[in-house]
Design a protein around this motif. Structure first.
Motif, short mmCIF file in Angstrom:
data_model
loop_
_atom_site.label_atom_id
_atom_site.label_comp_id
_atom_site.label_asym_id
_atom_site.label_seq_id
_atom_site.Cartn_x
_atom_site.Cartn_y
_atom_site.Cartn_z
N GLY A 138 0.81 -1.21 0.00
CA GLY A 138 0.00 0.00 0.00
C GLY A 138 0.84 1.25 0.00
N ILE A 139 0.36 2.28 -0.69
CA ILE A 139 0.95 3.61 -0.60
C ILE A 139 -0.14 4.59 -0.21
N ILE A 140 0.14 5.39 0.79
CA ILE A 140 -0.81 6.39 1.28
C ILE A 140 -0.05 7.70 1.41
N GLY A 141 -0.45 8.69 0.59
CA GLY A 141 0.22 9.98 0.62
C GLY A 141 0.55 10.47 -0.78
N THR A 151 1.67 5.60 -17.69
CA THR A 151 2.27 4.32 -17.27
C THR A 151 2.62 4.26 -15.79
N GLY A 152 2.38 5.35 -15.06
CA GLY A 152 2.92 5.40 -13.71
C GLY A 152 1.96 5.16 -12.57
N ALA A 153 0.73 4.73 -12.84
CA ALA A 153 -0.26 4.57 -11.78
C ALA A 153 0.24 3.61 -10.71
N PRO A 154 0.09 3.95 -9.43
CA PRO A 154 0.57 3.07 -8.36
C PRO A 154 0.02 1.65 -8.46
N ASN A 155 -1.24 1.51 -8.88
CA ASN A 155 -1.86 0.19 -8.92
C ASN A 155 -1.32 -0.69 -10.04
N VAL A 156 -0.61 -0.10 -11.02
CA VAL A 156 0.05 -0.92 -12.03
C VAL A 156 1.55 -0.97 -11.79
N GLN A 157 1.99 -0.35 -10.69
CA GLN A 157 3.40 -0.37 -10.31
C GLN A 157 3.60 -1.14 -9.01
N GLY A 158 2.68 -2.07 -8.74
CA GLY A 158 2.89 -3.00 -7.64
C GLY A 158 2.08 -2.76 -6.39
N TYR A 159 1.31 -1.69 -6.34
CA TYR A 159 0.57 -1.39 -5.13
C TYR A 159 -0.87 -1.90 -5.19
N ASP A 160 -1.23 -2.68 -4.17
CA ASP A 160 -2.60 -3.17 -4.07
C ASP A 160 -3.56 -2.05 -3.70
N TYR A 161 -3.05 -1.09 -2.94
CA TYR A 161 -3.91 -0.02 -2.44
C TYR A 161 -3.18 1.31 -2.56
N PHE A 162 -3.89 2.31 -3.06
CA PHE A 162 -3.36 3.67 -3.15
C PHE A 162 -4.41 4.66 -2.69
N TYR A 163 -3.98 5.56 -1.82
CA TYR A 163 -4.85 6.66 -1.39
C TYR A 163 -3.96 7.89 -1.25
N GLY A 164 -4.23 8.92 -2.06
CA GLY A 164 -3.42 10.13 -1.93
C GLY A 164 -3.38 10.96 -3.19
N TRP A 180 -7.22 10.78 -4.68
CA TRP A 180 -7.30 9.55 -5.47
C TRP A 180 -7.31 8.32 -4.57
N LYS A 181 -8.25 7.46 -4.81
CA LYS A 181 -8.28 6.14 -4.16
C LYS A 181 -8.19 5.11 -5.27
N PHE A 221 2.97 -7.19 5.20
CA PHE A 221 2.60 -6.03 4.40
C PHE A 221 3.77 -5.06 4.28
N PHE A 222 3.72 -4.31 3.19
CA PHE A 222 4.63 -3.18 2.96
C PHE A 222 3.78 -1.94 2.82
N LEU A 223 4.00 -0.98 3.70
CA LEU A 223 3.27 0.29 3.65
C LEU A 223 4.26 1.42 3.39
N TYR A 224 4.09 2.07 2.26
CA TYR A 224 4.88 3.26 1.90
C TYR A 224 4.03 4.46 2.26
N LEU A 225 4.54 5.30 3.17
CA LEU A 225 3.75 6.38 3.74
C LEU A 225 4.46 7.72 3.52
N PRO A 226 4.37 8.25 2.29
CA PRO A 226 5.03 9.53 1.98
C PRO A 226 4.11 10.72 2.29
#
Length: 479
Positions: A138-141, A151-164, A180-181, A221-226
């Motif tokens: 997941g990436i949140i931020g 080509t750069g959407a988080p959900n096609v770059q390995g993230y199951d969940y994106f909010y930010g 964006w969710k 889980f891996f959470l990227y929180l920028p």
């Protein structure tokens, strides 16, 4: 993906191969109690300087949670960002590839063609790597790597969940009218951006991050929180400013424009950093409440040097320069890592490391190898206290090209070389001159030549980011 593996001495390669089995064995042993692989949380501030945090000497702003985290873990005194501005720095973090070889070497405003630039499909992110190892990601931020090229959407770059925020421009405001969710644009009806009304975005990010942790507590889980604090705009809810009011501080009037700043900057900036510290405390508290504390590596850092401070907070600490420069103040980051039972409390390291080292570190923790050639070297040995088993970089490379023209920098051992547009080559001995005040290139011509040659041979060409002076595609749009 244009990438090139750094040249590592054979002795270091052998050391790395031997240690891969040893360190992963230690991680496996440490994780047996939970019966699963360790979680990884990567918390990144935006434009936070090396000296903005208490554990690096900040005197005016209180950061008790981050300081406690550092005391309970390890501080890296020589950790570097990907470069001195957000987009390419984050790309280096995600891909393990530095700006000598990366696809994204600058913000879209500075492409030669004027077109936006995103991560490519063929680039492999740390999230994609960890998904191979069974991680929920997941990436949140602030993402900032989907600027419109498609080509750069988080959900096609390995993230199951994106909010930010998808783009860096969206992230310039703390009360956005939409967010964006995953791929959906969520309208925030109660937010009024210019009036700074509604929900402060980073409060929302923390709430979502806590939810992500709780929802995934039974799986790795891996959470990227920028976060986007304390980047411009300089604004924060009143409760975070109150502790810094009526202290007799010098005031700094702020003029709203593209950014809807609060009227007084210094108390607002201090409040932003303090609020970030509060978020870190909430994340760590959640891990304990969910029984995940001992099986979670938490990293705290920043994406590049400070952008706001004019000296009042000493945000760049003992270093010269700030955001958009390749002096130490622009690229040397605060960095603390906490992992109870694995990282020894109260430790520090002088191991030079950089953003592109995170991907191989995460891979080694997860028990996999990077699937593409990268520039990074895992710093897991250092995290686990195995200093003698830690391979070292032959050199570290950065470049940036904004208003002042192209700048390249290379650190090689104690030496730091900087080649700026239309300026003499600069060489500094960081062991004797941490503030980079005395150019010793003339007295050390051999090492100066070696570094200049390295700048040439390590760099692969990129048609969008030639080493030429260019004007911004966005005119005077702020970074």
């Amino acid at each position: 993906m244009k990438s090139k593996l750094l040249m590592i001495p054979i002795s270091c390669l052998g050391m790395l191969i031997i240690f891969s089995a040893v360190s992963f064995g230690q991680v496996q042993t440490a994780g047996k109690a939970s019966g699963r692989k360790p979680n990884i949380i990567y918390i990144m501030a935006d434009d936070l300087g090396y000296g903005d945090i208490g554990f690096n000497g900040q005197m005016k702003i209180k950061t008790p949670n981050v300081d406690k985290m550092a005391k309970e873990g390890i501080i890296f005194n020589q950790h570097y960002s990907g470069t001195a501005v957000c987009g390419p720095s984050r790309a280096a973090l995600m891909t393990g590839v530095n700006t000598a070889h990366g696809h994204i070497r600058e913000l879209s405003a500075w492409t030669a063609s004027g077109k936006p630039i995103d991560l490519l499909d063929e680039e492999v992110t740390v999230a994609e790597e960890l998904k191979r190892a069974g991680y929920k990601t997941g990436i949140i931020g602030k993402w900032g790597l989907e600027e419109g090229a498609g080509t750069g959407a988080p959900n096609v770059q390995g993230y199951d969940y994106f909010y930010g925020y998808k783009t860096h421009m969206e992230a310039h405001h703390f009360y956005p009218e939409y967010i964006w969710k995953n791929g959906e644009k969520i309208v925030l009806d109660k937010n009024v951006t210019a009036e700074k009304k509604g929900t402060y975005s980073n409060d929302d990010f923390t709430t979502k991050a806590i939810g992500f942790i709780k929802e995934n507590k039974t799986k790795p889980f891996f959470l990227y929180l920028p976060y986007t604090v304390p980047h411009n705009e300089i604004t924060v809810p009143e409760d975070s400013k109150k502790p810094y009011q009526n202290l007799g501080w010098a005031t700094r009037p702020m003029t709203p424009g593209h950014y809807y700043h609060d009227p007084e900057g210094n108390t607002a900036y201090a409040g932003m950093v303090a609020r970030l510290d509060r978020y870190v405390g909430e994340i760590l508290k959640t891990l304990k409440e969910q029984g995940l504390d001992n099986n979670t590596l938490v990293i705290f850092t920043s994406d590049n040097g400070p952008g706001y401070d004019n000296g009042f907070f000493n945000s760049n600490g003992p270093f010269r320069g700030k955001k958009l420069t390749l002096y130490e103040g622009g690229i040397r980051m605060p960095f603390a890592a906490r992992w109870p039972g694995k990282v020894k409390p109260g430790t520090t390291t002088e191991h030079p490391s950089a953003f592109w080292d995170f991907l191989p570190t995460a891979c080694e923790i997860a028990g996999i190898k990077p699937s593409k050639k990268i520039d990074g070297i895992s710093y897991l040995p250092t995290l686990l206290g195995n200093k003698l088993k830690q391979p070292a970089h032959d050199f570290l490379y950065w470049e940036i090209n904004e208003t002042q023209g192209p700048i390249q920098a290379v650190r090689m051992g104690k030496w730091k070389g900087i080649l700026a547009y239309n300026k003499p080559f600069e060489l500094y001995d960081l062991t004797a001159d941490l503030a980079e005040t005395t150019n010793v290139a003339d007295k050390n011509q051999d090492i100066a030549k070696k570094i200049k040659d390295t700048m040439i041979f390590t760099r692969t060409e990129n048609s969008e980011f030639p080493l030429t002076k260019r004007n911004s595609n966005y005119g005077k749009t702020p970074d």
